[in-house]
Design a protein around this motif. Structure first.
Motif, PDB file in Angstrom:
ATOM      1  N   ASN A 131      17.350  -3.570  -1.529  1.00  0.00           N
ATOM      2  CA  ASN A 131      16.253  -4.436  -2.011  1.00  0.00           C
ATOM      3  C   ASN A 131      14.897  -4.039  -1.416  1.00  0.00           C
ATOM      4  OD1 ASN A 131      18.312  -5.870  -3.270  1.00  0.00           O
ATOM      5  ND2 ASN A 131      18.405  -7.433  -1.700  1.00  0.00           N
ATOM      6  N   ALA A 132      14.698  -2.748  -1.201  1.00  0.00           N
ATOM      7  CA  ALA A 132      13.512  -2.280  -0.475  1.00  0.00           C
ATOM      8  C   ALA A 132      12.204  -2.533  -1.231  1.00  0.00           C
ATOM      9  CB  ALA A 132      13.658  -0.790  -0.174  1.00  0.00           C
ATOM     10  N   PHE A 133      12.268  -2.487  -2.563  1.00  0.00           N
ATOM     11  CA  PHE A 133      11.049  -2.669  -3.362  1.00  0.00           C
ATOM     12  C   PHE A 133      10.764  -4.136  -3.676  1.00  0.00           C
ATOM     13  CE2 PHE A 133      11.786   1.866  -4.338  1.00  0.00           C
ATOM     14  CZ  PHE A 133      10.498   2.366  -4.165  1.00  0.00           C
ATOM     15  N   GLY A 134      11.584  -5.042  -3.143  1.00  0.00           N
ATOM     16  CA  GLY A 134      11.309  -6.460  -3.362  1.00  0.00           C
ATOM     17  C   GLY A 134      12.371  -7.156  -4.196  1.00  0.00           C
ATOM     18  N   ALA A 156       6.445   5.676 -13.901  1.00  0.00           N
ATOM     19  CA  ALA A 156       6.733   7.062 -14.263  1.00  0.00           C
ATOM     20  C   ALA A 156       7.064   7.837 -12.989  1.00  0.00           C
ATOM     21  CB  ALA A 156       5.536   7.673 -14.970  1.00  0.00           C
ATOM     22  N   VAL A 157       8.187   8.547 -13.006  1.00  0.00           N
ATOM     23  CA  VAL A 157       8.672   9.265 -11.822  1.00  0.00           C
ATOM     24  C   VAL A 157       8.935  10.723 -12.197  1.00  0.00           C
ATOM     25  CG1 VAL A 157      10.451   9.347 -10.034  1.00  0.00           C
ATOM     26  CG2 VAL A 157       9.799   7.141 -11.016  1.00  0.00           C
ATOM     27  N   ALA A 166      15.311  -2.820  -6.279  1.00  0.00           N
ATOM     28  CA  ALA A 166      15.757  -1.452  -6.047  1.00  0.00           C
ATOM     29  C   ALA A 166      15.780  -1.079  -4.563  1.00  0.00           C
ATOM     30  CB  ALA A 166      14.850  -0.483  -6.804  1.00  0.00           C
ATOM     31  N   PRO A 167      16.757  -0.269  -4.196  1.00  0.00           N
ATOM     32  CA  PRO A 167      16.764   0.308  -2.852  1.00  0.00           C
ATOM     33  C   PRO A 167      15.842   1.525  -2.794  1.00  0.00           C
ATOM     34  CG  PRO A 167      18.611   1.165  -4.072  1.00  0.00           C
ATOM     35  CD  PRO A 167      17.881   0.204  -5.002  1.00  0.00           C
ATOM     36  N   TRP A 168      15.579   1.992  -1.601  1.00  0.00           N
ATOM     37  CA  TRP A 168      15.017   3.327  -1.454  1.00  0.00           C
ATOM     38  C   TRP A 168      15.786   4.053  -0.360  1.00  0.00           C
ATOM     39  CZ3 TRP A 168      10.002   0.472  -0.208  1.00  0.00           C
ATOM     40  CH2 TRP A 168       9.856   0.232   1.160  1.00  0.00           C
ATOM     41  N   GLU A 205      10.089  11.132  -5.417  1.00  0.00           N
ATOM     42  CA  GLU A 205       9.542  10.083  -4.557  1.00  0.00           C
ATOM     43  C   GLU A 205       8.633   9.187  -5.392  1.00  0.00           C
ATOM     44  OE1 GLU A 205       7.800  11.347  -0.886  1.00  0.00           O
ATOM     45  OE2 GLU A 205       9.221  13.003  -0.623  1.00  0.00           O
ATOM     46  N   TYR A 206       8.503   7.957  -4.955  1.00  0.00           N
ATOM     47  CA  TYR A 206       7.555   7.027  -5.574  1.00  0.00           C
ATOM     48  C   TYR A 206       6.856   6.265  -4.449  1.00  0.00           C
ATOM     49  CZ  TYR A 206       5.514   3.218  -8.207  1.00  0.00           C
ATOM     50  OH  TYR A 206       4.616   2.326  -8.731  1.00  0.00           O
ATOM     51  N   ASN A 207       5.518   6.323  -4.442  1.00  0.00           N
ATOM     52  CA  ASN A 207       4.721   5.669  -3.394  1.00  0.00           C
ATOM     53  C   ASN A 207       5.200   6.031  -1.984  1.00  0.00           C
ATOM     54  OD1 ASN A 207       3.031   4.494  -5.210  1.00  0.00           O
ATOM     55  ND2 ASN A 207       3.695   2.392  -4.868  1.00  0.00           N
ATOM     56  N   GLY A 208       5.558   7.302  -1.818  1.00  0.00           N
ATOM     57  CA  GLY A 208       5.953   7.780  -0.498  1.00  0.00           C
ATOM     58  C   GLY A 208       7.389   7.499  -0.117  1.00  0.00           C
TER      59      GLY A 208
END
Length: 199
Positions: free
Chosen positions: A114-117, A126-127, A144-146, A159-162
């Motif tokens: 749940n890293a993205f909220g 877009a990735v 979503a996790p990261w 990657e998305y936003n680092g």
């Protein structure tokens, strides 16, 4: 009998968005079928582990007698693709596991759930994914996790936003996002090609 070019790819059908993956795999010229039991797992060339709720999926895998057969097939090199909760299931380590939560493992990475909220913070983005031609993939991020970190054998594909959101290690592929919800089947096409190569 399936044609030589059409791999048989299962979708783990214990919980999550199974139907959408079956549709996307069929669009990628795979013979797609749901997998709930060990004997069904034995009949596929590759497997998709869908999004859903990773803790519930872990418990159901034990209930259906699937956890050890899944681990064995992944260890023996069966191509596998995990999306969202499926990425968590393929991680060798979870940073913040729920009590009793287990993974299948197979990718040398540490993930954060749940890293993205939360659900109401879900979004599309877009990735750019290495190995996928034709421009960015539209990713749907739902609780979503990261990936916090990867081992030396794990290749970062996006990657998305680092934050790392797509990885590959050998015949295992995983994304934080849901490509099956967009109508863009290129990620499933990439995985189907991985399964063909493994055969």
């Amino acid at each position: 009998m399936t044609a030589p070019g059409n791999p048989v790819i299962g979708v783990l059908a214990l919980q999550g968005d199974v139907r959408e993956h079956l549709t996307a795999l069929a669009a990628a010229d795979a013979a797609a079928r749901p997998v709930r039991r060990p004997e069904e797992l034995a009949g596929v060339d590759g497997l998709v582990i869908p999004g859903g709720e990773s803790t519930t999926m872990s418990k159901l895998a034990h209930l259906f007698g699937m956890m050890e057969p899944l681990r064995e097939r992944v260890r023996s090199g069966m191509p596998v693709y995990g999306t969202c909760a499926g990425l968590i299931m393929l991680a060798d380590k979870i940073l913040d596991p729920r009590s009793g939560q287990e993974t299948i493992g197979g990718i040398d990475m540490i993930v954060r759930r749940n890293a993205f909220g939360r659900q109401n913070e879900s979004f599309e983005a877009a990735v750019e994914v290495a190995g996928v031609e034709g421009g960015p993939v539209e990713g749907v991020f739902i609780r979503a996790p990261w990936v916090e970190s990867v081992g030396a054998r794990t290749e970062v594909l996006a990657e998305y936003n680092g934050h790392v959101v797509a990885v590959r290690q050998g015949s295992a592929l995983a994304t934080s996002f849901h490509p099956e919800l967009t109508g863009d089947h290129r990620m499933h096409g990439l995985f189907a090609d991985m399964v063909r190569d493994a055969r």
